[in-house]
Design a protein around this motif. Structure first.
Motif, PDB file in Angstrom:
ATOM      1  N   ARG A 186      72.399  46.666  44.538  1.00 52.49           N
ATOM      2  CA  ARG A 186      73.652  47.453  44.001  1.00 52.49           C
ATOM      3  C   ARG A 186      73.621  48.770  44.898  1.00 52.49           C
ATOM      4  O   ARG A 186      72.546  49.050  45.545  1.00 52.49           O
ATOM      5  CB  ARG A 186      73.148  47.892  42.658  1.00 52.49           C
ATOM      6  N   PRO A 187      74.743  49.234  45.126  1.00 55.12           N
ATOM      7  CA  PRO A 187      74.772  50.531  46.059  1.00 55.12           C
ATOM      8  C   PRO A 187      74.049  51.652  45.442  1.00 55.12           C
ATOM      9  O   PRO A 187      73.790  52.624  46.069  1.00 55.12           O
ATOM     10  CB  PRO A 187      76.135  50.631  46.205  1.00 55.12           C
ATOM     11  N   GLU A 188      74.000  51.890  44.167  1.00 57.95           N
ATOM     12  CA  GLU A 188      73.416  53.085  43.571  1.00 57.95           C
ATOM     13  C   GLU A 188      72.028  53.387  43.976  1.00 57.95           C
ATOM     14  O   GLU A 188      70.966  52.696  44.466  1.00 57.95           O
ATOM     15  CB  GLU A 188      73.322  53.156  41.949  1.00 57.95           C
ATOM     16  N   GLU A 189      71.571  54.596  43.765  1.00 60.25           N
ATOM     17  CA  GLU A 189      70.090  55.323  43.911  1.00 60.25           C
ATOM     18  C   GLU A 189      69.254  54.440  43.149  1.00 60.25           C
ATOM     19  O   GLU A 189      69.636  54.078  42.073  1.00 60.25           O
ATOM     20  CB  GLU A 189      70.257  56.613  43.698  1.00 60.25           C
ATOM     21  N   ASN A 190      68.162  54.072  43.849  1.00 58.40           N
ATOM     22  CA  ASN A 190      67.054  53.386  43.140  1.00 58.40           C
ATOM     23  C   ASN A 190      65.749  53.777  43.617  1.00 58.40           C
ATOM     24  O   ASN A 190      65.881  54.908  44.265  1.00 58.40           O
ATOM     25  CB  ASN A 190      67.105  51.866  43.423  1.00 58.40           C
ATOM     26  N   TYR A 191      64.661  53.079  43.231  1.00 58.32           N
ATOM     27  CA  TYR A 191      63.400  53.863  43.623  1.00 58.32           C
ATOM     28  C   TYR A 191      62.902  53.364  44.812  1.00 58.32           C
ATOM     29  O   TYR A 191      61.962  53.976  45.409  1.00 58.32           O
ATOM     30  CB  TYR A 191      62.343  53.509  42.431  1.00 58.32           C
ATOM     31  N   ALA A 192      63.622  52.455  45.714  1.00 58.43           N
ATOM     32  CA  ALA A 192      63.427  51.784  46.812  1.00 58.43           C
ATOM     33  C   ALA A 192      64.733  51.586  47.403  1.00 58.43           C
ATOM     34  O   ALA A 192      65.626  51.390  46.750  1.00 58.43           O
ATOM     35  CB  ALA A 192      62.462  50.725  46.815  1.00 58.43           C
TER      36      ALA A 192
END
Lengths: 340, 340
Positions: free
Chosen positions: A58-64
């Motif tokens: 997915r394009p959203e901010e993630n932890y990596a």
């Protein structure tokens, strides 16, 4: 084993709209360049298929960092060193690392990559019971969930790679265990093979009622690999001073629109019952992976803990393996074997 | 002071449909019976108006017994002992207890009831800065939120009785503090009187943007007295390994229908950021109330901490005081003075 003249890879063709489809991926073959200084060449044998891959697409901010269209799909793998210009790798070594969905990978000293000790059992164990799945279960349950003997631990995706180990480690700690699963077959497996006290199949209208029957004293620790509305149903059964380990989000990781009209449904219940709900990433415990691996290996040697492996064969099966994981079609640790 | 020939009481006439209305309450006068053995008679002077009252009026399960239609409304109060058949109370003693919204109460040894030491300041402090509000701030922030020096603490209802104290205690611990408030007047008050680093008025479309500007380094501890969709907006600003103290639920406590179509919106964020969200009830810390009272009194004596009091006069004003609290019309600790 010899080096082929090309490297087949699984590429993310486009971001999934909802659950990933086979058409979101494509195969590619690229030439394999000679290795450089301080590099080793790894022939990947086993790929690990894990729930975290969904959110990575997915394009959203993630932890990596995520995978962008055109990139090789991320995956942990186990392989064999076939050439090495590194002092810490020797031809024939088995190594674990974030190698991606491909046949060959360059090992250039990524700190996640490590040489395996085959004395610990089959090398693919490093992807499951002695790897990410085992560590997630070990630290998530013991450090975050903090179960006490006699308490009841419920586990969503209770037959999955993490869940099956959580249930067994909770039993080893003197807890009653409830597996929440997606099918009657898994319900039988979790009780019969993994020693859960009881299991409940999710998705039916009387789920809440059956969960209450399975946990008449309520739930003290909910190890949640799923999230979504299942969480709301389980929340009704969580005891005062209960703990929720937010380990996975299989129900929601693929959603493109999580907008809702109002705030979180759990706020009132967390307050009334003084429940602690805590996000958890196994990577935060990297300094203690050896501790977990040793503990799990000791339990394994004593026959106290085990994990089913679900193996598809061939690199081209990797996308299908991921879709199986998300839809609950897998049995235990999902692996893809891509070489002998 | 002399005993009157009747006891005026505020009765819950019917359960509120949504936010409480004046018509949900009615006044009643009952004769006052002679006190029995081991009882003392208390003339109530001050009533405390607290957010927990809203949920107590609802029929759903809660952490304490609720108020049913026909019952005297619950409230903590401070009063004067006017007659006593108890060895631990003497005529003239000032006492704190769960006396209810009425003029006279029988003190029959409820463990919550205690004699006040007037050396600690004005007796009504036992309802605010040295009572439930102070303890909630002290334990909720320090034990559950665990702020570290240099961290940023955001507080919803930041000008309220609990919130104003949370902000000041956080400042005393070396934190930056952000008050989230309902009006420009409160924004000015929280910075000017309570020493918050910054304040942000909720409810406007650019709230998230202004919160990010007020907390450029993000929020490490969110002390939440409100819940609802405000929580979702704040959640975007909470840092990895942040903590959410679920202390109140002013936005949702009155809701008759909390049903939603999907699971909690915070699940993904809690996971990605390893946030701990924990319900909190000050009553769990009863054994340590003296510790908190002493600490707060010492800060008070040094002029380091204070709390505005918002006083309505007359028992008949108690329902209006509660409605003021829910709608944010109060300034600091809401009290009702019902006797001299």
């Amino acid at each position: 084993m010899k080096r082929t003249d090309g490297n087949h890879q699984v590429i993310l063709a486009k971001r999934p709209a909802g659950l990933p489809q086979l058409t979101d991926f494509e195969m590619r073959m690229i030439p394999l360049a000679p290795i450089g200084p301080d590099q080793a060449l790894v022939q990947i044998i086993w790929l690990s298929i894990d729930g975290f891959m969904i959110a990575r697409m997915r394009p959203e901010e993630n932890y990596a960092a995520g995978v962008n269209p055109g990139d090789v799909m991320q995956a942990y793998g186990v392989g064999r060193v076939t050439q090495s210009n590194r002092t810490d790798r020797h031809v024939g070594d088995f190594v674990f690392g974030p190698f991606g969905m491909q046949q060959w990978a360059i090992d250039d000293g990524n700190p996640m990559t490590r040489t395996l000790d085959p004395a610990f059992g089959p090398i693919q164990s490093a992807l499951g019971i002695q790897g990410i799945s085992g560590w997630s279960a070990y630290f998530g349950l013991l450090d975050v969930g903090q179960p006490k003997p006699g308490e009841t631990v419920a586990v969503s995706a209770g037959a999955g790679a993490v869940g099956a180990l959580v249930g067994q480690i909770a039993s080893l700690n003197g807890c009653k265990t409830i597996a929440i699963v997606g099918s009657e077959a898994k319900a039988a497996q979790t009780v019969g093979e993994y020693g859960y006290t009881a299991s409940v199949v999710r998705g039916s209208s009387d789920f809440s009622e059956r969960l209450k029957q399975a946990a008449p004293g309520g739930i003290d620790v909910y190890f949640d690999n799923v999230g979504g509305d299942l969480y709301d149903d389980v929340l009704e059964c969580i005891n005062t001073f209960g703990r929720v380990v937010v380990c996975g989000r299989l129900a929601t990781a693929h959603l493109t629109d999580t907008a809702q009209d109002f705030g979180p449904r759990d706020h009132n219940t967390l307050l009334v019952k003084r429940i602690r709900k805590q996000g958890f990433l196994v990577s935060d415990y990297a300094a203690r992976f050896t501790e977990a691996t040793s503990a799990i290996a000791a339990w394994q040697a004593e026959g106290k803990i085990k994990l089913a492996e679900d193996v598809l064969v061939g690199l081209g099966q990797a996308p299908a393996a991921l879709i199986r994981l998300v839809t609950g079609g897998n049995n235990g640790k999902q692996l893809v074997r891509i070489a002998e």
